[in-house]
Design a protein around this motif. Structure first.
Motif, PDB file in Angstrom:
ATOM      1  N   UNK A   1     -16.615  19.221 -85.295  1.00  0.00           N
ATOM      2  CA  UNK A   1     -16.805  18.895 -83.885  1.00  0.00           C
ATOM      3  C   UNK A   1     -15.743  17.894 -83.452  1.00  0.00           C
ATOM      4  N   UNK A   2     -15.603  17.657 -82.145  1.00  0.00           N
ATOM      5  CA  UNK A   2     -14.649  16.627 -81.695  1.00  0.00           C
ATOM      6  C   UNK A   2     -14.910  15.264 -82.323  1.00  0.00           C
ATOM      7  N   UNK A   3     -16.164  15.023 -82.744  1.00  0.00           N
ATOM      8  CA  UNK A   3     -16.488  13.744 -83.386  1.00  0.00           C
ATOM      9  C   UNK A   3     -16.140  13.732 -84.869  1.00  0.00           C
ATOM     10  N   UNK A   4     -15.632  14.860 -85.387  1.00  0.00           N
ATOM     11  CA  UNK A   4     -15.239  14.914 -86.793  1.00  0.00           C
ATOM     12  C   UNK A   4     -16.378  15.183 -87.750  1.00  0.00           C
ATOM     13  N   UNK A   5     -17.465  15.789 -87.243  1.00  0.00           N
ATOM     14  CA  UNK A   5     -18.659  16.026 -88.049  1.00  0.00           C
ATOM     15  C   UNK A   5     -18.905  17.519 -88.172  1.00  0.00           C
ATOM     16  N   UNK A   6     -19.384  17.946 -89.332  1.00  0.00           N
ATOM     17  CA  UNK A   6     -19.783  19.343 -89.519  1.00  0.00           C
ATOM     18  C   UNK A   6     -20.845  19.432 -90.594  1.00  0.00           C
ATOM     19  N   UNK A   7     -21.805  20.306 -90.383  1.00  0.00           N
ATOM     20  CA  UNK A   7     -22.782  20.640 -91.404  1.00  0.00           C
ATOM     21  C   UNK A   7     -22.872  22.145 -91.515  1.00  0.00           C
TER      22      UNK A   7
END
Length: 204
Positions: A82-88
């Motif tokens: 994501x733009x926030x640098x998060x992924x699951x």
């Protein structure tokens, strides 16, 4: 409060898994040095779960996750953050060999990409260790708990969680309303907390 009285988890056996804490180590040559993540490989269910944070979103490229042993590598997941640098992410792996996987790493790959080996652009990774699902989740996702309850739930500033006498219902309620702070399902799922609880009481 979520209820769990229909099933007792006091004697549930911990689920064995392979897990790796993902960091930017000496072989990491792209992205931020403070990016971190966790990967859990459930060999019985053939499921791979990955979670990363502070990983730069990519354009025209994707992160590709690789299981690695002494003689081979196998691509198991591709994603962007994501733009926030998060992924699951979680994926089911069909036709995958049970073992002996030694490590997991993320590379940065062009999109589209037909290569069956990682590029030289290496992101976060780490060695896989044999553990239990609950321990892997506690170490990876429940970092704030460790500051007070100890790295392995042995206690510290707060009471020990390992070998707790709480029932699962009591443990769940205490987690959901911890020090007056509500911790919802989206932050700590009941399923994950069942695994953590099973690990905590496993030595009893």
């Amino acid at each position: 409060m979520p209820a769990s009285s229909a099933i007792s988890f006091d004697l549930r056996e911990p689920v064995p898994v392979l897990a790796a804490d993902l960091i930017c180590d000496s072989e990491c040559n792209v992205g931020k040095t403070n990016s971190v993540g966790l990967v859990i490989l459930d060999l019985e269910a053939k499921q791979l779960d990955t979670w990363v944070t502070n990983l730069d979103p990519l354009e025209g490229q994707e992160y590709e996750g690789w299981l690695i042993d002494e003689n081979s590598v196998e691509s198991v997941v591709r994603f962007n953050t994501s733009p926030a640098g998060i992924s699951g992410q979680y994926v089911f792996l069909t036709g995958m060999a049970d073992d002996p996987w030694m490590a997991f790493e993320l590379s940065v790959e062009p999109e589209p990409d037909e290569s069956i080996v990682p590029s030289s652009d290496r992101s976060i990774g780490g060695p896989l260790r044999r553990t239990a699902m609950g321990e892997a989740l506690y170490h990876g996702f429940f970092l704030p708990c460790q500051g007070c309850h100890g790295r392995n739930g042995e206690g510290g500033e707060a009471s020990a969680l390992k070998d707790t006498d709480l029932t699962f219902d009591q443990f769940l309620d205490a987690t959901r309303q911890h020090d007056g702070i509500e911790i919802p399902e989206a932050v700590a799922s009941t399923g994950d907390l069942r695994h953590v609880y099973s690990w905590l009481v496993s030595s009893q």
